[in-house]
Design a protein around this motif. Structure first.
Motif, PDB file in Angstrom:
ATOM      1  N   ASP A  98       0.892  -1.194   0.011  1.00 36.37           N
ATOM      2  CA  ASP A  98       0.058  -0.261   0.148  1.00 36.37           C
ATOM      3  C   ASP A  98       0.930   1.149   0.095  1.00 36.37           C
ATOM      4  OD1 ASP A  98      -2.256  -1.410  -0.059  1.00 36.37           O
ATOM      5  OD2 ASP A  98      -2.725  -1.385   2.281  1.00 36.37           O
ATOM      6  N   PHE A  99       2.069   1.189   0.880  1.00 34.11           N
ATOM      7  CA  PHE A  99       2.865   2.431   0.658  1.00 34.11           C
ATOM      8  C   PHE A  99       3.373   2.642  -0.755  1.00 34.11           C
ATOM      9  CE2 PHE A  99       7.068   4.441   1.242  1.00 34.11           C
ATOM     10  CZ  PHE A  99       6.617   5.638   1.910  1.00 34.11           C
ATOM     11  N   TYR A 100       3.779   1.459  -1.188  1.00 27.05           N
ATOM     12  CA  TYR A 100       4.356   1.674  -2.365  1.00 27.05           C
ATOM     13  C   TYR A 100       3.540   2.296  -3.557  1.00 27.05           C
ATOM     14  CZ  TYR A 100       5.777   0.569  -7.666  1.00 27.05           C
ATOM     15  OH  TYR A 100       5.834   0.262  -8.564  1.00 27.05           O
ATOM     16  N   ALA A 101       2.040   1.808  -3.399  1.00 28.74           N
ATOM     17  CA  ALA A 101       1.172   2.579  -4.205  1.00 28.74           C
ATOM     18  C   ALA A 101       0.958   4.001  -3.892  1.00 28.74           C
ATOM     19  CB  ALA A 101      -0.377   1.857  -4.261  1.00 28.74           C
ATOM     20  N   LEU A 102       0.936   4.420  -2.745  1.00 31.24           N
ATOM     21  CA  LEU A 102       0.682   5.887  -2.441  1.00 31.24           C
ATOM     22  C   LEU A 102       1.810   6.536  -3.003  1.00 31.24           C
ATOM     23  CD1 LEU A 102      -0.873   7.868  -0.693  1.00 31.24           C
ATOM     24  CD2 LEU A 102       0.295   7.071   1.372  1.00 31.24           C
ATOM     25  N   TYR A 103       3.051   5.894  -2.461  1.00 31.72           N
ATOM     26  CA  TYR A 103       4.314   6.926  -2.894  1.00 31.72           C
ATOM     27  C   TYR A 103       4.338   7.165  -4.324  1.00 31.72           C
ATOM     28  CZ  TYR A 103       9.061   8.081  -3.589  1.00 31.72           C
ATOM     29  OH  TYR A 103      10.457   8.722  -3.858  1.00 31.72           O
ATOM     30  N   TYR A 104       4.221   5.986  -5.224  1.00 32.69           N
ATOM     31  CA  TYR A 104       4.070   6.173  -6.665  1.00 32.69           C
ATOM     32  C   TYR A 104       3.050   6.895  -7.021  1.00 32.69           C
ATOM     33  CZ  TYR A 104       4.566   4.761 -11.434  1.00 32.69           C
ATOM     34  OH  TYR A 104       4.862   4.738 -12.905  1.00 32.69           O
ATOM     35  N   ASP A 105       1.767   6.877  -6.555  1.00 31.82           N
ATOM     36  CA  ASP A 105       0.789   7.778  -7.089  1.00 31.82           C
ATOM     37  C   ASP A 105       1.088   9.422  -6.865  1.00 31.82           C
ATOM     38  OD1 ASP A 105      -1.809   9.377  -6.993  1.00 31.82           O
ATOM     39  OD2 ASP A 105      -2.611   7.438  -7.641  1.00 31.82           O
ATOM     40  N   LEU A 106       1.547   9.624  -5.719  1.00 32.84           N
ATOM     41  CA  LEU A 106       1.908  10.955  -5.102  1.00 32.84           C
ATOM     42  C   LEU A 106       3.103  11.602  -5.699  1.00 32.84           C
ATOM     43  CD1 LEU A 106       1.193  10.956  -1.332  1.00 32.84           C
ATOM     44  CD2 LEU A 106      -0.223  11.748  -2.962  1.00 32.84           C
ATOM     45  N   ASN A 107       3.912  10.747  -6.223  1.00 31.61           N
ATOM     46  CA  ASN A 107       5.345  11.224  -6.880  1.00 31.61           C
ATOM     47  C   ASN A 107       5.492  11.073  -8.441  1.00 31.61           C
ATOM     48  OD1 ASN A 107       7.218  12.157  -4.358  1.00 31.61           O
ATOM     49  ND2 ASN A 107       5.884  10.066  -3.696  1.00 31.61           N
ATOM     50  N   TYR A 108       4.515  10.119  -8.712  1.00 31.35           N
ATOM     51  CA  TYR A 108       4.846   9.720 -10.323  1.00 31.35           C
ATOM     52  C   TYR A 108       3.586  10.201 -11.272  1.00 31.35           C
ATOM     53  CZ  TYR A 108       9.564   8.085  -8.923  1.00 31.35           C
ATOM     54  OH  TYR A 108      10.627   7.936  -7.918  1.00 31.35           O
ATOM     55  N   ILE A 109       2.561  10.270 -10.627  1.00 31.34           N
ATOM     56  CA  ILE A 109       1.232  10.436 -11.438  1.00 31.34           C
ATOM     57  C   ILE A 109       0.874  11.864 -11.282  1.00 31.34           C
ATOM     58  CG2 ILE A 109      -1.027   9.707 -11.622  1.00 31.34           C
ATOM     59  CD1 ILE A 109      -0.455   6.907 -10.540  1.00 31.34           C
ATOM     60  N   LYS A 110       1.182  12.454 -12.276  1.00 32.29           N
ATOM     61  CA  LYS A 110       0.863  13.942 -11.992  1.00 32.29           C
ATOM     62  C   LYS A 110      -0.631  14.529 -12.349  1.00 32.29           C
ATOM     63  CE  LYS A 110       5.434  14.304 -11.303  1.00 32.29           C
ATOM     64  NZ  LYS A 110       5.717  14.446 -10.079  1.00 32.29           N
ATOM     65  N   ILE A 111      -1.484  13.726 -12.945  1.00 30.65           N
ATOM     66  CA  ILE A 111      -2.779  14.331 -12.950  1.00 30.65           C
ATOM     67  C   ILE A 111      -3.318  14.246 -11.755  1.00 30.65           C
ATOM     68  CG2 ILE A 111      -3.196  13.233 -15.262  1.00 30.65           C
ATOM     69  CD1 ILE A 111      -4.514  10.998 -14.045  1.00 30.65           C
ATOM     70  N   GLY A 112      -4.262  15.295 -11.288  1.00 31.09           N
ATOM     71  CA  GLY A 112      -5.135  15.380 -10.116  1.00 31.09           C
ATOM     72  C   GLY A 112      -4.290  16.106  -9.211  1.00 31.09           C
ATOM     73  N   THR A 113      -3.188  16.826  -9.561  1.00 29.91           N
ATOM     74  CA  THR A 113      -2.415  17.166  -8.364  1.00 29.91           C
ATOM     75  C   THR A 113      -2.873  18.953  -8.343  1.00 29.91           C
ATOM     76  OG1 THR A 113      -0.896  17.918  -9.945  1.00 29.91           O
ATOM     77  CG2 THR A 113      -0.349  16.226  -8.639  1.00 29.91           C
ATOM     78  N   ASP A 114      -3.462  19.667  -9.228  1.00 22.68           N
ATOM     79  CA  ASP A 114      -4.083  20.697  -9.311  1.00 22.68           C
ATOM     80  C   ASP A 114      -5.006  21.205  -8.388  1.00 22.68           C
ATOM     81  OD1 ASP A 114      -1.821  21.166 -11.260  1.00 22.68           O
ATOM     82  OD2 ASP A 114      -3.525  20.866 -12.979  1.00 22.68           O
ATOM     83  N   GLY A 115      -5.317  22.106  -8.055  1.00 16.22           N
ATOM     84  CA  GLY A 115      -6.178  22.683  -7.062  1.00 16.22           C
ATOM     85  C   GLY A 115      -6.448  22.682  -5.743  1.00 16.22           C
ATOM     86  N   LEU A 116      -7.293  22.822  -4.928  1.00 16.31           N
ATOM     87  CA  LEU A 116      -7.378  22.580  -3.591  1.00 16.31           C
ATOM     88  C   LEU A 116      -7.145  21.162  -3.190  1.00 16.31           C
ATOM     89  CD1 LEU A 116      -7.910  24.465  -1.055  1.00 16.31           C
ATOM     90  CD2 LEU A 116     -10.270  23.928  -1.188  1.00 16.31           C
ATOM     91  N   GLY A 117      -6.258  20.899  -2.264  1.00 19.07           N
ATOM     92  CA  GLY A 117      -6.034  19.636  -1.803  1.00 19.07           C
ATOM     93  C   GLY A 117      -5.158  18.747  -2.634  1.00 19.07           C
ATOM     94  N   GLY A 118      -4.932  19.127  -3.574  1.00 26.31           N
ATOM     95  CA  GLY A 118      -3.974  18.098  -4.656  1.00 26.31           C
ATOM     96  C   GLY A 118      -4.750  16.875  -4.790  1.00 26.31           C
ATOM     97  N   LYS A 119      -4.173  15.726  -4.560  1.00 24.35           N
ATOM     98  CA  LYS A 119      -4.409  14.241  -4.736  1.00 24.35           C
ATOM     99  C   LYS A 119      -5.394  13.973  -3.531  1.00 24.35           C
ATOM    100  CE  LYS A 119      -2.079  12.583  -8.584  1.00 24.35           C
ATOM    101  NZ  LYS A 119      -1.277  11.712  -8.289  1.00 24.35           N
ATOM    102  N   TYR A 120      -5.222  14.791  -2.483  1.00 20.76           N
ATOM    103  CA  TYR A 120      -5.967  14.587  -1.348  1.00 20.76           C
ATOM    104  C   TYR A 120      -7.503  15.031  -1.702  1.00 20.76           C
ATOM    105  CZ  TYR A 120      -2.664  11.960   1.263  1.00 20.76           C
ATOM    106  OH  TYR A 120      -1.567  11.056   1.690  1.00 20.76           O
ATOM    107  N   LYS A 121      -7.850  15.396  -2.884  1.00 24.67           N
ATOM    108  CA  LYS A 121      -9.443  15.540  -3.251  1.00 24.67           C
ATOM    109  C   LYS A 121     -10.061  14.121  -3.238  1.00 24.67           C
ATOM    110  CE  LYS A 121      -8.529  17.744  -7.165  1.00 24.67           C
ATOM    111  NZ  LYS A 121      -6.976  18.065  -7.073  1.00 24.67           N
TER     112      LYS A 121
END
Length: 229
Positions: free
Chosen positions: A17-40
Motif C-alpha cells: 500500500d505504501f508503494y502505491a501511495l508513494y508512486y501515485d503522489l510522486n509519479y502520477i501528475k494528474i489530479g495534483t492541481d487545485g485545492l487539496g491536490g491528490k487528497y481531493k
C-alpha cells in the motif's frame, strides 16, 4: 505460527500500500492541481488509511500479545486502538472504495476512471488502489480478532469519517466550481442529492458488515470462550 504469519502479512500489506501511495503522489501528475491536490480523492484518503492501519498492525503484532476474542478489558490500549481504527475507518472506507469504484466502472467507466487514465496509471497501481484493498482487509479479519466498539459508537465514527469527506468535496465544488468525480458533474441537483444519500447509507452499512464478518469468522472461538466462562 499464526502470529508470525500475521506479522508477515501485515508487513507485506503495509509495504504494498505504501508503494502505491508513494508512486501515485510522486509519479502520477494528474489530479495534483487545485485545492487539496491528490487528497481531493477518496482513493488517496483510503490508501493512506490502509498504510497507517497496517503499519499500526505491525507495531501491535510486535509489541503486544494477541488476546484473541477475549473481553475488551483484557486488551491493551494499542490493541484497542487498532481494533477501533479497523472497525470504524480501515474496513468501511476500504470496502466502500473498492465496491463503488468497480460498480461505477462496470456501469460506465468514464464516470469514475476514464479510459485515458490507462496510459497514465500503471495497471498494478490501479489494482493496488482499487482491488487488493479488499482481500487485504478480509485476510486481516481472518488473521486477527477485532473487538468492535458498540454499534452506536462505531456507526457514529464511520458516519463522521464519511461526513468529513462529503464536506470536503462540497467545499471544493463551492470554492473551485469543480466536482471531484465526473458522475457528480453529470447528475442534476436532485439526482446528486439522492446519489450522495445512497452513498452515505452504503458507507454506514459497511461498519455493520465488518462487525458481522468478525462475528461469523470467529464464531467458534467465541462460542468456546463463552462455554469456558
Amino acid at each position: 505460527m499464526m502470529s508470525s504469519l500475521a506479522v508477515l502479512f501485515h508487513l507485506l500489506a503495509c509495504i504494498v500500500d505504501f508503494y502505491a501511495l508513494y508512486y501515485d503522489l510522486n509519479y502520477i501528475k494528474i489530479g495534483t492541481d487545485g485545492l487539496g491536490g491528490k487528497y481531493k480523492f477518496l482513493t488517496i484518503w483510503n490508501i493512506t488509511f490502509q498504510c497507517f492501519y497496517f503499519g499500526l498492525c505491525v507495531v501491535t503484532d510486535l509489541c503486544s500479545s494477541d488476546p484473541g476474542p477475549t473481553n475488551v478489558t483484557t486488551r491493551g490500549k494499542l490493541t484497542r486502538w487498532r481494533d477501533y481504527f479497523h472497525a470504524v475507518v480501515a474496513f468501511p472506507v476500504g470496502m466502500f472504495v473498492v465496491v463503488t469504484f468497480w460498480v461505477l466502472y462496470l456501469v460506465d467507466r468514464e464516470l469514475v476512471y476514464p479510459e485515458s487514465l490507462d496510459k497514465i496509471i500503471p495497471p498494478v497501481i490501479n489494482h493496488i488502489l482499487h482491488t487488493t484493498v479488499l482481500p487485504f482487509i478480509l485476510l486481516d479479519k481472518y488473521f486477527i480478532y477485532h473487538n468492535h466498539p458498540s454499534q452506536w459508537r462505531g456507526l457514529s465514527g464511520t458516519i463522521a469519517v464519511a461526513g468529513c469527506y462529503l464536506v470536503w468535496i462540497l467545499f471544493i465544488a463551492y470554492y473551485e466550481n469543480f466536482w471531484v468525480y465526473p458522475i457528480l458533474q453529470v447528475l442534476e441537483s436532485h439526482q446528486r442529492a439522492v446519489f450522495i444519500v445512497i452513498c452515505l447509507l452504503f458507507f454506514a452499512s459497511q461498519y455493520i458488515l465488518g462487525q458481522s464478518l468478525t462475528q461469523f469468522i470467529w464464531r467458534k472461538q467465541r462460542s468456546t470462550l463463552k462455554k469456558l466462562k
